[in-house]
Design a protein around this motif. Structure first.
Motif, PDB file in Angstrom:
ATOM      1  N   THR A   1      73.680  22.623   5.134  1.00 44.42           N
ATOM      2  CA  THR A   1      73.838  23.282   6.440  1.00 44.42           C
ATOM      3  C   THR A   1      74.539  24.617   6.235  1.00 44.42           C
ATOM      4  O   THR A   1      75.483  24.713   5.443  1.00 44.42           O
ATOM      5  CB  THR A   1      74.683  22.381   7.373  1.00 44.42           C
ATOM      6  OG1 THR A   1      74.094  21.081   7.371  1.00 44.42           O
ATOM      7  CG2 THR A   1      74.719  22.913   8.778  1.00 44.42           C
TER       8      THR A   1
ATOM      9  N   THR B   1      69.483  24.092   8.709  1.00 42.79           N
ATOM     10  CA  THR B   1      69.335  23.363   7.458  1.00 42.79           C
ATOM     11  C   THR B   1      68.512  24.254   6.528  1.00 42.79           C
ATOM     12  O   THR B   1      67.434  24.718   6.902  1.00 42.79           O
ATOM     13  CB  THR B   1      68.608  22.029   7.691  1.00 42.79           C
ATOM     14  OG1 THR B   1      69.378  21.291   8.631  1.00 42.79           O
ATOM     15  CG2 THR B   1      68.481  21.237   6.398  1.00 42.79           C
TER      16      THR B   1
ATOM     17  N   GLN C   1      80.948  23.588  -3.958  1.00 44.29           N
ATOM     18  CA  GLN C   1      80.915  22.988  -2.621  1.00 44.29           C
ATOM     19  C   GLN C   1      82.030  23.642  -1.814  1.00 44.29           C
ATOM     20  O   GLN C   1      83.217  23.520  -2.156  1.00 44.29           O
ATOM     21  CB  GLN C   1      81.129  21.482  -2.710  1.00 44.29           C
ATOM     22  CG  GLN C   1      81.006  20.826  -1.349  1.00 44.29           C
ATOM     23  CD  GLN C   1      81.290  19.336  -1.372  1.00 44.29           C
ATOM     24  OE1 GLN C   1      81.371  18.712  -2.437  1.00 44.29           O
ATOM     25  NE2 GLN C   1      81.476  18.768  -0.213  1.00 44.29           N
TER      26      GLN C   1
ATOM     27  N   GLN D   1      77.445  25.040   3.081  1.00 46.85           N
ATOM     28  CA  GLN D   1      78.144  23.933   2.413  1.00 46.85           C
ATOM     29  C   GLN D   1      78.247  24.116   0.899  1.00 46.85           C
ATOM     30  O   GLN D   1      79.153  23.569   0.275  1.00 46.85           O
ATOM     31  CB  GLN D   1      77.441  22.615   2.749  1.00 46.85           C
ATOM     32  CG  GLN D   1      77.644  22.201   4.209  1.00 46.85           C
ATOM     33  CD  GLN D   1      76.891  20.944   4.536  1.00 46.85           C
ATOM     34  OE1 GLN D   1      75.689  20.847   4.284  1.00 46.85           O
ATOM     35  NE2 GLN D   1      77.573  19.968   5.110  1.00 46.85           N
TER      36      GLN D   1
ATOM     37  N   GLN E   1      81.845  22.516   7.250  1.00 49.71           N
ATOM     38  CA  GLN E   1      81.485  21.115   7.514  1.00 49.71           C
ATOM     39  C   GLN E   1      81.351  20.349   6.200  1.00 49.71           C
ATOM     40  O   GLN E   1      80.652  20.791   5.291  1.00 49.71           O
ATOM     41  CB  GLN E   1      80.141  21.126   8.242  1.00 49.71           C
ATOM     42  CG  GLN E   1      79.615  19.782   8.629  1.00 49.71           C
ATOM     43  CD  GLN E   1      78.286  19.964   9.382  1.00 49.71           C
ATOM     44  OE1 GLN E   1      78.173  20.793  10.275  1.00 49.71           O
ATOM     45  NE2 GLN E   1      77.281  19.204   8.999  1.00 49.71           N
ATOM     46  N   SER E   2      82.050  19.218   6.109  1.00 50.56           N
ATOM     47  CA  SER E   2      82.005  18.487   4.841  1.00 50.56           C
ATOM     48  C   SER E   2      80.630  17.837   4.646  1.00 50.56           C
ATOM     49  O   SER E   2      79.912  17.576   5.608  1.00 50.56           O
ATOM     50  CB  SER E   2      83.120  17.457   4.774  1.00 50.56           C
ATOM     51  OG  SER E   2      82.994  16.593   5.850  1.00 50.56           O
ATOM     52  N   VAL E   3      80.297  17.594   3.368  1.00 49.97           N
ATOM     53  CA  VAL E   3      78.979  17.031   3.044  1.00 49.97           C
ATOM     54  C   VAL E   3      79.042  15.527   3.269  1.00 49.97           C
ATOM     55  O   VAL E   3      79.973  14.868   2.821  1.00 49.97           O
ATOM     56  CB  VAL E   3      78.622  17.345   1.576  1.00 49.97           C
ATOM     57  CG1 VAL E   3      77.264  16.783   1.221  1.00 49.97           C
ATOM     58  CG2 VAL E   3      78.668  18.854   1.334  1.00 49.97           C
ATOM     59  N   GLU E   4      78.080  15.008   4.001  1.00 53.28           N
ATOM     60  CA  GLU E   4      78.062  13.555   4.320  1.00 53.28           C
ATOM     61  C   GLU E   4      77.792  12.747   3.055  1.00 53.28           C
ATOM     62  O   GLU E   4      76.985  13.135   2.252  1.00 53.28           O
ATOM     63  CB  GLU E   4      76.962  13.248   5.340  1.00 53.28           C
ATOM     64  CG  GLU E   4      77.018  14.141   6.597  1.00 53.28           C
ATOM     65  CD  GLU E   4      78.082  13.734   7.591  1.00 53.28           C
ATOM     66  OE1 GLU E   4      78.016  12.585   8.028  1.00 53.28           O
ATOM     67  OE2 GLU E   4      78.975  14.535   7.889  1.00 53.28           O
TER      68      GLU E   4
END
Ligand SMILES: NC(=O)c1ccc[n+]([C@@H]2O[C@H](COP(=O)([O-])OP(=O)(O)OC[C@H]3O[C@@H](n4cnc5c(N)ncnc54)[C@H](OP(=O)(O)O)[C@@H]3O)[C@@H](O)[C@H]2O)c1
Length: 340
Positions: free
Chosen positions: A8, A24, A38, A106, A337-340
């Motif tokens: 993202t 995305t 990251q 990200q 935003q953190s990576v899921e």
């Protein structure tokens, strides 16, 4: 970690005032000399909205869609095969490669030569606030050729750049004057400023004299008036004024861009000659080596991040608008935003 195939990011599709879009996108490509990071935190610089608005088209040839963001801190996710000094899991910070922005995403790819281990005593937000402004200040003072005890004026001491430039000038042993609005005169003294001019009530060009250098962060009339405070041989380095023909040569820009820069900086050069001074435009360069000094100064407690506000990733557009208001006191951070 298992690397995702997509991520993202906040992108623009063209220059202009339209807001950044959360999209995305494909993961960044990284080469043999690159590191994939990251991103945990990014900081906003006026450079971001200037790029977005298309103000730097003559200097920086970007392609679309473009992920914005020039400053970040994060964790190494992969390294190219020639990279020896970074490993997966390292906590790092950097100003992006100049034409490879993307801190509002990200993941980001960057040349290993532009990256450094982040200061161990700072978190990701604090670390992301430092690279671009600290590198700018170091490069500006180097170009001025100042020695310990030299006198320098730093305009807008409460800005993201000014607050760090004051501290670096003191680390280098310089005598520092700065311009700020009334409410902040006491606060910039805590950063190390020796002389503070309240620009709402006083004219800096009537109060200061015999200065060796000026770091101009405002351009326009402020830049022209700044020549009045210099001693013979003094130097103004501007990061907000007009680029020059010399700058076009250094950057290998086309002849017609050199002509334009020569014309638009003519009045500044004429004023410089009148005062026996010189003028140079600086566009800062990324440097992992210099970031190592910045890391050490931070760990020694000599350089302290100055943070105004922290925005969520979804509010990146609001963070950019706040920067564009020109009223920030220190740096603006975006938590990625953190990576899921
Ligand atoms: N060329 C490069 O490599 C380079 C690198 C870094 C920065 N820059 C440029 O340098 C400029 C400054 O960057 P920044 O990050 O410091 O911006 P910033 O954080 O947005 O600066 C905002 C600050 O400027 C102060 N200010 C506004 N007008 C002022 C005035 N007339 N006199 C004194 N202070 C004033 C404001 O204080 P009040 O609200 O109290 O007035 C506010 O605290 C920008 O144009 C940026 O693009 C260029």
């Amino acid at each position: 970690m298992n690397l995702p195939t997509q991520m993202t990011a906040m992108t623009i599709q063209q220059y202009g005032k339209t807001p950044v879009q959360k999209q995305t996108v494909a993961m960044p490509m990284w080469g043999d000399d690159d590191v994939l990071v990251q991103v945990h935190s990014a900081s906003i610089n006026p450079l971001d909205f200037k790029i977005k608005n298309g103000d730097l088209k003559l200097i920086l040839p970007f392609h679309f869609p473009l992920i914005l963001g020039n400053d970040f801190a994060g964790v190494v996710a992969a390294v190219g095969k020639n990279v020896k000094n970074f490993a997966v899991g390292d906590e790092v910070f950097a100003r992006t490669d100049t034409l490879r922005t993307g801190a509002f995403g990200q993941f980001i790819a960057i040349k290993a030569a532009h990256l450094a281990q982040k200061p161990s005593n700072l978190d990701f937000n604090e670390s992301a606030s430092l690279p671009l402004v600290a590198l700018t200040a170091m490069q500006a003072f180097e170009k001025m050729g100042l020695k310990s005890g030299s006198k320098v004026l730093i305009h807008a001491g409460t800005g993201g750049l000014g607050g760090i430039a004051i501290q670096i000038a003191k680390i280098l042993g310089l005598h520092v004057a700065t311009t700020v609005s009334t409410a902040n005169t006491a606060w910039v003294k805590t950063l190390g400023a020796d002389e503070v001019i309240d620009y709402k009530k006083e004219n800096f060009n009537e109060k200061l004299k015999d200065f060796d250098g000026v770091l101009d962060t405002l351009g326009g009339d402020t830049l022209l008036k700044s020549f009045e405070i210099l001693k013979q041989g003094g130097k103004i380095i501007s990061v907000a004024g007009m680029p020059t023909a010399q700058f076009a040569d250094e950057w290998g820009l086309a002849w017609w861009k050199k002509m334009i820069f020569s014309l638009i900086s003519a009045k500044i050069h004429k004023t410089a000659r009148k005062y026996g001074a010189s003028y140079e435009f600086l566009f800062m360069q990324p440097s992992g080596k210099r970031l190592e000094s910045i890391k050490i100064w931070a760990e020694q407690g000599k350089l302290t991040p100055v943070i105004d506000q922290i925005f969520t990733f979804d509010n990146t557009q609001k963070a950019l608008e706040y920067s564009e208001s020109g009223r920030a006191k220190g740096k603006i951070i975006v938590k990625i935003q953190s990576v899921e």
